[in-house]
Design a protein around this motif. Structure first.
Motif, PDB file in Angstrom:
ATOM      1  N   GLN A   1       0.804  -1.104  -0.062  1.00 22.75           N
ATOM      2  CA  GLN A   1       0.116  -0.144   0.110  1.00 22.75           C
ATOM      3  C   GLN A   1       0.967   1.116  -0.033  1.00 22.75           C
ATOM      4  O   GLN A   1       1.669   1.493   0.919  1.00 22.75           O
ATOM      5  N   ALA A   2       0.768   1.998  -1.081  1.00 16.84           N
ATOM      6  CA  ALA A   2       1.606   3.405  -1.217  1.00 16.84           C
ATOM      7  C   ALA A   2       0.809   4.411  -0.381  1.00 16.84           C
ATOM      8  O   ALA A   2      -0.383   4.487  -0.099  1.00 16.84           O
ATOM      9  N   ASP A   3       1.777   5.307   0.108  1.00 12.86           N
ATOM     10  CA  ASP A   3       1.245   6.588   0.847  1.00 12.86           C
ATOM     11  C   ASP A   3       0.677   7.570  -0.359  1.00 12.86           C
ATOM     12  O   ASP A   3       1.692   7.830  -1.137  1.00 12.86           O
ATOM     13  N   PRO A   4      -0.311   7.992  -0.045  1.00 12.80           N
ATOM     14  CA  PRO A   4      -1.085   8.984  -1.245  1.00 12.80           C
ATOM     15  C   PRO A   4      -0.215  10.203  -1.392  1.00 12.80           C
ATOM     16  O   PRO A   4       0.310  10.612  -2.417  1.00 12.80           O
ATOM     17  N   GLU A   5       0.288  10.690  -0.137  1.00 13.16           N
ATOM     18  CA  GLU A   5       1.213  12.085  -0.374  1.00 13.16           C
ATOM     19  C   GLU A   5       2.362  11.688  -0.954  1.00 13.16           C
ATOM     20  O   GLU A   5       2.890  12.642  -1.687  1.00 13.16           O
ATOM     21  N   GLN A   6       2.893  10.442  -0.693  1.00 12.00           N
ATOM     22  CA  GLN A   6       4.329  10.263  -1.576  1.00 12.00           C
ATOM     23  C   GLN A   6       4.039  10.115  -2.753  1.00 12.00           C
ATOM     24  O   GLN A   6       5.057  10.358  -3.712  1.00 12.00           O
ATOM     25  N   VAL A   7       3.072   9.389  -3.112  1.00 13.67           N
ATOM     26  CA  VAL A   7       2.935   9.148  -4.710  1.00 13.67           C
ATOM     27  C   VAL A   7       2.603  10.399  -5.301  1.00 13.67           C
ATOM     28  O   VAL A   7       3.247  10.656  -6.529  1.00 13.67           O
ATOM     29  N   ARG A   8       2.005  11.356  -4.855  1.00 14.71           N
ATOM     30  CA  ARG A   8       1.632  12.744  -5.510  1.00 14.71           C
ATOM     31  C   ARG A   8       3.050  13.495  -5.697  1.00 14.71           C
ATOM     32  O   ARG A   8       3.211  14.215  -6.616  1.00 14.71           O
ATOM     33  N   GLN A   9       4.007  13.220  -4.422  1.00 13.40           N
ATOM     34  CA  GLN A   9       5.158  13.955  -4.448  1.00 13.40           C
ATOM     35  C   GLN A   9       6.031  13.561  -5.590  1.00 13.40           C
ATOM     36  O   GLN A   9       6.882  13.991  -6.282  1.00 13.40           O
ATOM     37  N   ALA A  10       6.316  12.026  -5.603  1.00 16.43           N
ATOM     38  CA  ALA A  10       7.142  11.293  -6.527  1.00 16.43           C
ATOM     39  C   ALA A  10       6.755  11.455  -8.064  1.00 16.43           C
ATOM     40  O   ALA A  10       7.646  11.560  -9.003  1.00 16.43           O
ATOM     41  N   TYR A  11       5.434  11.464  -8.228  1.00 17.04           N
ATOM     42  CA  TYR A  11       5.066  11.708  -9.523  1.00 17.04           C
ATOM     43  C   TYR A  11       4.270  12.888  -9.947  1.00 17.04           C
ATOM     44  O   TYR A  11       3.685  12.887 -10.792  1.00 17.04           O
ATOM     45  N   ASP A  12       4.999  13.769  -9.303  1.00 17.23           N
ATOM     46  CA  ASP A  12       4.383  15.415  -9.610  1.00 17.23           C
ATOM     47  C   ASP A  12       4.380  15.589 -10.925  1.00 17.23           C
ATOM     48  O   ASP A  12       3.391  16.316 -11.517  1.00 17.23           O
ATOM     49  N   PRO A  13       5.676  15.523 -11.771  1.00 15.99           N
ATOM     50  CA  PRO A  13       5.729  15.855 -12.961  1.00 15.99           C
ATOM     51  C   PRO A  13       4.438  15.205 -13.878  1.00 15.99           C
ATOM     52  O   PRO A  13       3.928  15.773 -14.870  1.00 15.99           O
ATOM     53  N   LEU A  14       4.297  13.853 -13.602  1.00 12.59           N
ATOM     54  CA  LEU A  14       3.176  13.203 -14.204  1.00 12.59           C
ATOM     55  C   LEU A  14       1.814  13.768 -14.029  1.00 12.59           C
ATOM     56  O   LEU A  14       0.977  14.022 -14.903  1.00 12.59           O
TER      57      LEU A  14
END
Length: 207
Positions: free
Chosen positions: A78-91
């Motif tokens: 289970q990924a952390d939603p905020e970390q996903v948004r930060q990691a893939y912000d350019p996408l």
């Protein structure tokens, strides 16, 4: 002199040994693939199957993540939603815009827009021009007056008419598709042979 020659030979020997002991180049890393299931904005359930080698995993919960390397079974966490948004912000920033929908209405029996709908065309053009890669779907509809076959033809003519008007506004013709649905998808449910203005329409979807 002899001592200098011995020193030189010793230096050459050390150099040769150093060359022989150079470690081999590192093996290329096998790329890791990650798939993260994002939630639908309207809350609808969704899912995706991730397969690697002979194994597969199905993601059904928002922000579930499957990670795998070539020919290895996917590992799910289970990924952390905020970390996903930060990691893939350019996408996230280049994600296509949310679908935008407009409805234009017609005068009875033909392909002429009402005055209010005609006035909407510049606004639709301006909104579409904000997205250079936008695709536009124009879907024509009719009320239940007339025959089913006749309404199929009329709905397509209405869609094509609006498509032509959008092209005249400067939008690229190769990005606009026109289709007709006849009286199959009424905005307002009625019986047969009912003149209903809200059903005489085209729906324009920017996607």
């Amino acid at each position: 002199m002899i001592a200098r020659r011995l020193a030189l030979l010793s230096l050459l020997a050390l150099t040769a040994l150093a060359g022989c002991s150079t470690p081999p180049p590192p093996k290329p890393l096998v790329p890791r693939v990650q798939v993260v299931l994002l939630p639908q904005e309207d809350g609808r359930p969704t899912g995706v199957v991730v397969q690697s080698g002979n194994a597969s995993q199905t993601l059904v919960e928002p922000f579930q993540r499957a990670s795998s390397r070539a020919n290895q079974a996917p590992v799910v966490d289970q990924a952390d939603p905020e970390q996903v948004r930060q990691a893939y912000d350019p996408l996230f920033k280049i994600a296509p815009p949310k679908p935008v929908r407009y409805v234009l209405f017609f005068q009875p029996g033909g392909t002429r827009l009402t005055g209010e709908s005609q006035a909407e065309l510049p606004r639709i053009q301006a909104e579409s021009a904000r997205y250079p890669g936008v695709e536009i779907l124009v879907v024509g509809h009719t009320d239940t007056k007339g025959s089913g076959d006749g309404n199929d033809t009329l709905s397509l003519r209405r869609a094509q008419q609006v498509r032509d008007l959008l092209v005249q506004q400067g939008l690229p013709a190769n990005r606009i598709e026109a289709v007709g649905r006849g009286e199959r998808e009424l905005a307002v449910s009625t019986g047969d042979e009912v003149d209903e203005p809200r059903n005489r329409r085209v729906e324009i979807q920017l996607r």
